[in-house]
Scaffold this motif. Structure first.
Motif, PDB file in Angstrom:
ATOM      1  N   ALA A  48      13.508  -4.106  19.548  1.00 50.15           N
ATOM      2  CA  ALA A  48      14.505  -4.596  18.584  1.00 50.15           C
ATOM      3  C   ALA A  48      14.941  -6.004  18.973  1.00 50.15           C
ATOM      4  CB  ALA A  48      15.707  -3.660  18.566  1.00 50.15           C
ATOM      5  N   GLY A  49      15.079  -6.845  17.951  1.00 51.73           N
ATOM      6  CA  GLY A  49      15.432  -8.240  18.193  1.00 51.73           C
ATOM      7  C   GLY A  49      14.223  -9.157  18.153  1.00 51.73           C
ATOM      8  N   ARG A  50      13.056  -8.595  18.412  1.00 50.42           N
ATOM      9  CA  ARG A  50      11.822  -9.380  18.321  1.00 50.42           C
ATOM     10  C   ARG A  50      10.962  -8.932  17.145  1.00 50.42           C
ATOM     11  NH1 ARG A  50      10.134  -8.072  24.459  1.00 50.42           N
ATOM     12  NH2 ARG A  50      12.224  -8.366  25.353  1.00 50.42           N
ATOM     13  N   VAL A  51      11.124  -7.650  16.767  1.00 53.79           N
ATOM     14  CA  VAL A  51      10.300  -7.082  15.699  1.00 53.79           C
ATOM     15  C   VAL A  51      11.217  -6.547  14.600  1.00 53.79           C
ATOM     16  CG1 VAL A  51       8.561  -5.370  15.084  1.00 53.79           C
ATOM     17  CG2 VAL A  51       8.512  -6.433  17.363  1.00 53.79           C
ATOM     18  N   THR A  52      10.968  -6.976  13.370  1.00 56.52           N
ATOM     19  CA  THR A  52      11.682  -6.460  12.200  1.00 56.52           C
ATOM     20  C   THR A  52      10.780  -5.477  11.480  1.00 56.52           C
ATOM     21  OG1 THR A  52      12.961  -8.494  11.905  1.00 56.52           O
ATOM     22  CG2 THR A  52      12.754  -7.035   9.993  1.00 56.52           C
ATOM     23  N   SER A  53      11.197  -4.230  11.365  1.00 55.49           N
ATOM     24  CA  SER A  53      10.398  -3.204  10.689  1.00 55.49           C
ATOM     25  C   SER A  53      10.788  -3.133   9.218  1.00 55.49           C
ATOM     26  CB  SER A  53      10.613  -1.841  11.347  1.00 55.49           C
ATOM     27  OG  SER A  53      10.152  -1.848  12.682  1.00 55.49           O
ATOM     28  N   VAL A  54       9.782  -3.000   8.379  1.00 57.06           N
ATOM     29  CA  VAL A  54       9.985  -2.936   6.935  1.00 57.06           C
ATOM     30  C   VAL A  54       9.283  -1.686   6.425  1.00 57.06           C
ATOM     31  CG1 VAL A  54       9.660  -4.086   4.721  1.00 57.06           C
ATOM     32  CG2 VAL A  54      10.026  -5.448   6.804  1.00 57.06           C
ATOM     33  N   ALA A  55      10.046  -0.745   5.868  1.00 51.98           N
ATOM     34  CA  ALA A  55       9.486   0.509   5.372  1.00 51.98           C
ATOM     35  C   ALA A  55       8.993   0.356   3.942  1.00 51.98           C
ATOM     36  CB  ALA A  55      10.533   1.613   5.449  1.00 51.98           C
ATOM     37  N   ASP A  56       7.949   1.107   3.616  1.00 52.17           N
ATOM     38  CA  ASP A  56       7.391   1.072   2.267  1.00 52.17           C
ATOM     39  C   ASP A  56       6.741   2.414   1.978  1.00 52.17           C
ATOM     40  OD1 ASP A  56       6.865  -0.215  -0.168  1.00 52.17           O
ATOM     41  OD2 ASP A  56       4.831  -0.730   0.453  1.00 52.17           O
ATOM     42  N   ASP A  57       6.456   2.686   0.698  1.00 46.74           N
ATOM     43  CA  ASP A  57       5.769   3.909   0.322  1.00 46.74           C
ATOM     44  C   ASP A  57       4.386   3.956   0.952  1.00 46.74           C
ATOM     45  OD1 ASP A  57       7.886   4.735  -1.195  1.00 46.74           O
ATOM     46  OD2 ASP A  57       7.073   3.940  -3.077  1.00 46.74           O
ATOM     47  N   HIS A  58       3.881   5.167   1.124  1.00 43.90           N
ATOM     48  CA  HIS A  58       2.582   5.346   1.767  1.00 43.90           C
ATOM     49  C   HIS A  58       1.479   4.680   0.936  1.00 43.90           C
ATOM     50  CE1 HIS A  58      -0.476   7.073   4.304  1.00 43.90           C
ATOM     51  NE2 HIS A  58      -1.092   7.561   3.222  1.00 43.90           N
ATOM     52  N   ALA A  59       0.678   3.894   1.612  1.00 39.54           N
ATOM     53  CA  ALA A  59      -0.458   3.209   1.004  1.00 39.54           C
ATOM     54  C   ALA A  59      -1.280   2.636   2.145  1.00 39.54           C
ATOM     55  CB  ALA A  59       0.004   2.090   0.057  1.00 39.54           C
ATOM     56  N   THR A  60      -2.423   2.070   1.827  1.00 36.15           N
ATOM     57  CA  THR A  60      -3.208   1.391   2.857  1.00 36.15           C
ATOM     58  C   THR A  60      -3.124  -0.118   2.633  1.00 36.15           C
ATOM     59  OG1 THR A  60      -5.211   1.627   1.496  1.00 36.15           O
ATOM     60  CG2 THR A  60      -4.819   3.285   3.217  1.00 36.15           C
ATOM     61  N   PRO A  61      -3.024  -0.866   3.734  1.00 39.84           N
ATOM     62  CA  PRO A  61      -2.936  -0.375   5.107  1.00 39.84           C
ATOM     63  C   PRO A  61      -1.617   0.365   5.354  1.00 39.84           C
ATOM     64  CG  PRO A  61      -2.494  -2.725   5.035  1.00 39.84           C
ATOM     65  CD  PRO A  61      -2.944  -2.353   3.652  1.00 39.84           C
ATOM     66  N   THR A  62      -1.671   1.349   6.243  1.00 36.61           N
ATOM     67  CA  THR A  62      -0.472   2.130   6.527  1.00 36.61           C
ATOM     68  C   THR A  62       0.483   1.387   7.458  1.00 36.61           C
ATOM     69  OG1 THR A  62      -1.662   3.204   8.345  1.00 36.61           O
ATOM     70  CG2 THR A  62      -1.633   4.335   6.212  1.00 36.61           C
ATOM     71  N   GLY A  63      -0.052   0.439   8.210  1.00 41.44           N
ATOM     72  CA  GLY A  63       0.790  -0.329   9.112  1.00 41.44           C
ATOM     73  C   GLY A  63       0.178  -1.679   9.412  1.00 41.44           C
ATOM     74  N   VAL A  64       1.032  -2.706   9.512  1.00 43.88           N
ATOM     75  CA  VAL A  64       0.577  -4.061   9.821  1.00 43.88           C
ATOM     76  C   VAL A  64       1.629  -4.718  10.707  1.00 43.88           C
ATOM     77  CG1 VAL A  64      -0.098  -6.314   8.916  1.00 43.88           C
ATOM     78  CG2 VAL A  64      -0.590  -4.258   7.595  1.00 43.88           C
ATOM     79  N   LEU A  65       1.182  -5.263  11.842  1.00 38.94           N
ATOM     80  CA  LEU A  65       2.057  -6.036  12.711  1.00 38.94           C
ATOM     81  C   LEU A  65       1.680  -7.504  12.565  1.00 38.94           C
ATOM     82  CD1 LEU A  65       4.230  -6.155  14.960  1.00 38.94           C
ATOM     83  CD2 LEU A  65       2.340  -5.999  16.623  1.00 38.94           C
ATOM     84  N   VAL A  66       2.637  -8.326  12.129  1.00 39.16           N
ATOM     85  CA  VAL A  66       2.387  -9.733  11.841  1.00 39.16           C
ATOM     86  C   VAL A  66       3.128 -10.599  12.846  1.00 39.16           C
ATOM     87  CG1 VAL A  66       2.471 -11.546  10.084  1.00 39.16           C
ATOM     88  CG2 VAL A  66       2.214  -9.151   9.393  1.00 39.16           C
ATOM     89  N   ARG A  67       2.411 -11.507  13.496  1.00 43.42           N
ATOM     90  CA  ARG A  67       3.039 -12.439  14.415  1.00 43.42           C
ATOM     91  C   ARG A  67       3.869 -13.463  13.643  1.00 43.42           C
ATOM     92  NH1 ARG A  67      -1.869 -14.385  18.356  1.00 43.42           N
ATOM     93  NH2 ARG A  67      -1.691 -16.114  16.882  1.00 43.42           N
TER      94      ARG A  67
END
Length: 556
Positions: free
Chosen positions: A496-515
């Protein structure tokens, strides 16, 4: 504590070694401004030092590519860039359509596939304008990056104004009329002598152009190939514009372009620049500017390459003189000194790659240096800056060198130009070139087998109507979580503080980490244990140790 600073083995000043800033950026062009902003967003104290007392008025780059436009978008500047494009298109009007409405080898043929975005921005290769009707706009790489289509035609001068406002809002001081004269690495920082007095700073970044004083004082070599041409770019008043062809035209003496707006001229002369322009540059000391380009100089060059007696009556603003000098710094870092933009690489402006390459440098370096300053990443992270950006810089140098080979006025180059023109008159050839010029195929070599890893994040729209990038205007990492139970976001709470999580409905891609620079560090199409393990590995690799951990896990 005091230290004596030396320049060319001569002691000249003793100063109080108090640290003034975490980072000092030398150069207030687009690259320096972007870098300073990224550092500020990461929490570093930063200042910008600029030799020029006022922003340069000379004409330079006329547009930006997709990664640069997306960088503006990620920081909430998209609407401002779109407004610039609307104003530019209003000024250009029908002249641009007349000048650029031509196939590379003459004539026209209809294209196929989906229509281009509104701007239908394509560019040119070696003066051969790429026909938007031939582009396959349904190509997966192009179709994944359309949100910034209305923000591509942003000239460098307007971009600097936009970024200056961004920097001012972040409270970053820009000290103009100040030159760097000496450097000393004190082990825990840099002592920088300037014409306004000494500066103690943790890190120094040279964004001060091709004749970089910072690079020279740091002793970083600048190998490459010598130039063979002299070019001019100017906005002029013309007494008899009917004597010039619209668009690009070639002759035995070189080439010229008239347009895409009235009065804009570009000339290219293969005059063996090492005996003229380069010699002038090599003789310049400490960033001393070359003699200004005059109206007579531009007129004489235009007359030689056009074979006409066209008359220019006035320069509108400062003109630019340039060459195809192509060089890349032997290292982008020497201790606490780093280089970005033209200070790290120079080349001809063909294809409009230089500005964009530099902004990419700044985005890549900004968050990494900010992380080192903040203490959650070791200095080793900075090694990834050179490793990731050098290959792209080398490619740009070769991309521009290839265009020189096609543009020469000799018979062999003319024959080669016909062959390349034929290729660029096909759907596949035009699409290939547009993808390269636009930057949508750029990729960083990162661990991971998902096709998005190492790429710039595509347009990802969420169920609430927002886009993923809308949640990253303040910098930092973004994590898209489309798991049913929020498993990815739950894992990231330790950062926390470095990464902001954003929730969304299930779809692909299921997860993405963006620098913070827009590069995808991890992605998955599943929610299984392998996906969770992959995300955890990427978080440790790029975002440091979890907040609760007493130590730092190596980053990069």
């Amino acid at each position: 504590m005091t230290r004596t600073v030396f320049v060319d083995r001569t002691a000249f000043v003793t100063v109080d070694a108090k640290q003034d800033m975490d980072v000092t950026v030398v150069g207030a062009g687009p690259v320096g401004l972007v870098l300073a902003a990224e550092l500020a967003l990461s929490g570093a104290t930063v200042q910008v030092i600029e030799r020029l007392a006022e922003p340069a008025e000379a004409m330079k780059a006329g547009s930006i590519n997709v990664p640069t436009a997306e960088a503006l978008d990620r920081r909430g500047l998209l609407s401002a860039a779109e407004q610039v494009q609307r104003e530019i298109l209003g000024r250009v009007g029908s002249f641009a359509r007349k000048a650029d409405d031509q196939r590379p080898s003459g004539g026209r043929q209809p294209g196929s596939g989906r229509r281009a975005p509104d701007s239908r921005f394509t560019g040119h290769f070696a003066g051969m304008v790429l026909d938007a009707d031939l582009v396959d706009w349904s190509d997966a790489d192009l179709a994944a990056h359309t949100a910034v289509a209305g923000a591509r035609m942003v000239p460098q001068r307007e971009l600097e104004e936009l970024l200056a406002g961004h920097v001012a809002r972040l409270g970053i001081p820009v000290r103009r009329g100040t030159e760097v004269t000496a450097l000393e690495d004190t082990g825990d920082g840099m002592l920088v002598e300037t014409t306004a007095g000494p500066v103690r700073t943790g890190w120094l970044v040279g964004c001060d152009g091709g004749r970089s004083t910072v690079r020279r004082l740091a002793g970083i070599e600048f190998p490459g190939t010598d130039p063979e041409l002299t070019g001019h770019l100017a906005l002029v008043d013309i007494a008899d514009p009917e004597k010039l062809e619209n668009g690009w035209a070639w002759s035995a003496q070189g080439a010229y372009r008239y347009g895409p707006q009235p009065g804009r001229v570009v000339t290219v002369e293969f005059d063996g620049a090492p005996t003229g322009l380069l010699r002038t540059r090599l003789r310049s000391r400490g960033g001393t500017p070359m003699a200004p380009v005059t109206l007579d100089e531009v007129q004489a060059s235009l007359r030689r390459v056009s074979g006409t007696d066209v008359t220019l009556t006035a320069l509108r603003g400062a003109a630019t003189r340039w060459s195809d000098n192509a060089r890349q710094a032997a290292s982008y870092r020497s201790g606490r000194v780093l280089l970005a933009g033209d200070a790290a690489h120079v080349h001809s402006p063909f294809g409009g790659q230089g500005l964009n390459l530099g902004v990419g440098d700044a985005m890549n370096l900004g968050w990494k240096l900010g992380a080192v300053v903040a203490g959650w990443a070791p200095e080793g992270l900075l090694d990834t800056y050179d490793a990731e950006r050098r290959p792209l810089g080398a490619w740009v140098l070769d991309w521009t060198r290839a265009q020189i080979g096609v543009m020469r006025g000799d018979a062999k180059s003319a024959a080669l130009r016909e062959v390349v023109g034929d290729l660029l008159s096909t759907r596949d050839g035009t699409t290939y070139a547009v993808k390269k010029i636009s930057g949508v195929t750029q990729r960083v070599d990162l661990p991971g087998d998902h096709p998005l890893v190492g790429r710039f994040v595509p347009d990802l729209r969420l169920r609430d109507g927002s886009r993923l990038v809308d949640h990253g205007h303040g910098g930092g990492f973004l994590l898209l979580d489309r798991t049913p139970d929020g498993a990815f976001a739950r894992l990231a709470t330790s950062w926390a503080g470095r990464v902001t999580s954003v929730a969304d409905d299930h779809a692909t891609p299921t997860g993405v980490l963006v620098r913070p620079d827009g590069v995808v560090a991890w992605a998955s199409d599943t929610t299984d244990i392998a996906a969770v393990t992959g995300l955890e590995s990427a978080l440790h690799r790029w975002t440091g140790a979890p907040s609760s951990s007493p130590g730092h896990i190596p980053v990069g």
